[in-house]
Design an enzyme around this catalytic site. Sequence first.
Site, PDB file in Angstrom:
ATOM      1  N   GLY A 290      83.127 -12.181  76.249  1.00  0.00           N
ATOM      2  CA  GLY A 290      81.943 -11.375  76.532  1.00  0.00           C
ATOM      3  C   GLY A 290      82.258  -9.915  76.766  1.00  0.00           C
ATOM      4  O   GLY A 290      83.344  -9.443  76.415  1.00  0.00           O
TER       5      GLY A 290
ATOM      6  N   HIS B 290      84.532  -6.704  68.877  1.00  0.00           N
ATOM      7  CA  HIS B 290      83.939  -8.040  68.701  1.00  0.00           C
ATOM      8  C   HIS B 290      82.931  -8.021  67.547  1.00  0.00           C
ATOM      9  O   HIS B 290      82.879  -8.948  66.740  1.00  0.00           O
ATOM     10  CB  HIS B 290      83.190  -8.472  69.971  1.00  0.00           C
TER      11      HIS B 290
ATOM     12  N   GLY C  79      91.138 -11.005  66.509  1.00  0.00           N
ATOM     13  CA  GLY C  79      91.534  -9.611  66.306  1.00  0.00           C
ATOM     14  C   GLY C  79      93.039  -9.428  66.362  1.00  0.00           C
ATOM     15  O   GLY C  79      93.719 -10.061  67.174  1.00  0.00           O
TER      16      GLY C  79
ATOM     17  N   SER D 112      87.314  -4.557  76.439  1.00  0.00           N
ATOM     18  CA  SER D 112      86.292  -4.744  77.479  1.00  0.00           C
ATOM     19  C   SER D 112      86.726  -4.083  78.777  1.00  0.00           C
ATOM     20  O   SER D 112      85.899  -3.733  79.616  1.00  0.00           O
ATOM     21  CB  SER D 112      86.047  -6.235  77.723  1.00  0.00           C
TER      22      SER D 112
HETATM   23  P1  AMP Z   1      88.214 -11.065  74.187  1.00  0.00           P
HETATM   24  O1  AMP Z   1      86.734 -11.056  74.432  1.00  0.00           O
HETATM   25  O2  AMP Z   1      88.937  -9.907  74.786  1.00  0.00           O
HETATM   26  O3  AMP Z   1      88.848 -12.413  74.489  1.00  0.00           O
HETATM   27  O4  AMP Z   1      88.385 -10.875  72.608  1.00  0.00           O
HETATM   28  C1  AMP Z   1      87.774 -11.730  71.694  1.00  0.00           C
HETATM   29  C2  AMP Z   1      88.306 -11.420  70.307  1.00  0.00           C
HETATM   30  O5  AMP Z   1      88.005 -10.068  69.967  1.00  0.00           O
HETATM   31  C3  AMP Z   1      89.830 -11.578  70.198  1.00  0.00           C
HETATM   32  O6  AMP Z   1      90.144 -12.200  68.962  1.00  0.00           O
HETATM   33  C4  AMP Z   1      90.301 -10.147  70.239  1.00  0.00           C
HETATM   34  O7  AMP Z   1      91.537  -9.937  69.582  1.00  0.00           O
HETATM   35  C5  AMP Z   1      89.175  -9.443  69.510  1.00  0.00           C
HETATM   36  N1  AMP Z   1      89.167  -8.006  69.849  1.00  0.00           N
HETATM   37  C6  AMP Z   1      89.151  -7.466  71.093  1.00  0.00           C
HETATM   38  N2  AMP Z   1      89.214  -6.109  71.000  1.00  0.00           N
HETATM   39  C7  AMP Z   1      89.290  -5.810  69.673  1.00  0.00           C
HETATM   40  C8  AMP Z   1      89.385  -4.592  68.938  1.00  0.00           C
HETATM   41  N3  AMP Z   1      89.431  -3.405  69.531  1.00  0.00           N
HETATM   42  N4  AMP Z   1      89.445  -4.667  67.582  1.00  0.00           N
HETATM   43  C9  AMP Z   1      89.413  -5.878  66.956  1.00  0.00           C
HETATM   44  N5  AMP Z   1      89.319  -7.057  67.604  1.00  0.00           N
HETATM   45  C10 AMP Z   1      89.266  -7.029  68.936  1.00  0.00           C
END
Ligand code: AMP
Length: 281
Positions: free
Chosen positions: A35, A41, A152, A191
Site C-alpha cells: 500500500g 506501483h 519492481g 512509500s
Molecule cells: P512495496 O509496496 O514496497 O512492497 O512494493 C510493491 C512492489 O512495488 C514491489 O515489487 C516493489 O519492488 C515495487 N516498487 C516499489 N517502488 C518501486 C519503484 N520506485 N519503481 C518500480 N517498482 C517499485
Amino acid sequence: MQIIKSIDELQSIRKLFVTNPEIGERTVGFIPTMGALHDGHISLIKNARINNDIVIVSIFVNPTQFSQDEDFDKYPKKDKADMKICELCGVDYIFMPTTSMMYQGSDEVLIKAPKISSYILEGEKRPGHFDGVLQVVLKLFNLIQPTDVYFGKKDAQQLFLVSKMIKDLFLAINIVECEIVREQDGLALSSRNIYLSKQERVDALKISKSLKIAAELIGSDELDSKVIIKKMKKIMEGLDIEYIAIVDRSFSNLDTVSLGNTIILVATKVGRPRLLDNIWI
Ligand code: AMP
C-alpha cells in the site's frame, strides 16, 4: 472495481472470474504491495493491465518481514487514496486481508529463503526478512493463483528470491521484472520517502547520483568494483551507508563489473528512513 476483504470471498470470486465456461480461460495479473501506492506501483499495475484479462492488487503490510525494531507500526497507510489509484488504473480487484486471515496460528509450515542470497545485503541487515517475504508471497500466490506477477527491480534481491522460489517450487507463474520509477531529480520512488524532511530529501539525492556516476565510470571502461565503490562512497559522504555492493544477477560479489550481468546496490539511512536503490548494468 471490487474490494475483497476475506479469503472466502476471494476464493468464490476467483472461481467466477477464472473458470467461467462462457468466456474461457482468462489470465490473471497480480501485483502484491504494502500500500501507500505511488508511481512505482502504478507502473506495475499498468503493465499488468496491458497484458492480463484480470488485474488484482493486494494491499497487506506483512508483519513477518519486519523485525521488532523496524517500522511495521509506522508503515504508511493510505487505504482511501490507494483505492482511488487502483480504480483509475483499471484494477479489477483489490485484496485487503487482515493479519489474522493471512496467519492463522503461530505454529506454521515455514518457508526458508536460500542461504546464498538471504544472508547477504538485505538478508544480512534484516535477519529473517526474506523468510517473511517469501512466506507471504507464496500464500498470496496460492490464494490468487495468478498467471503473471509483477515485481519492481527497485527491490532487486526480493525479485531474485521470488523468481528463485517460483523456479525451485515449480510454480506455474510468469514473473515480470519492472523498471525502477524515479522522481524527475532521480530519487527512486518509495512509500518511505514521505518521512524525509526537506533537508533529508535533498541529501537523499546523493544515492541516485552515486549510481549515475557509477554507470558513467563503467561507460568510460572503469570496471574495477573497488574503484567504483570508492567513488560512490565519496559522493554519498554524510549518509549513514549500510552497504554498497556490486553483484552479478545471482547476487555473487563481483570484483570486476561484467556488462549485462551486474547490479549495483545501495542501502542507506537518510535520517530515520532507510532507502534502497540500484542500477542494472
Ligand atoms: P512495496 O509496496 O514496497 O512492497 O512494493 C510493491 C512492489 O512495488 C514491489 O515489487 C516493489 O519492488 C515495487 N516498487 C516499489 N517502488 C518501486 C519503484 N520506485 N519503481 C518500480 N517498482 C517499485
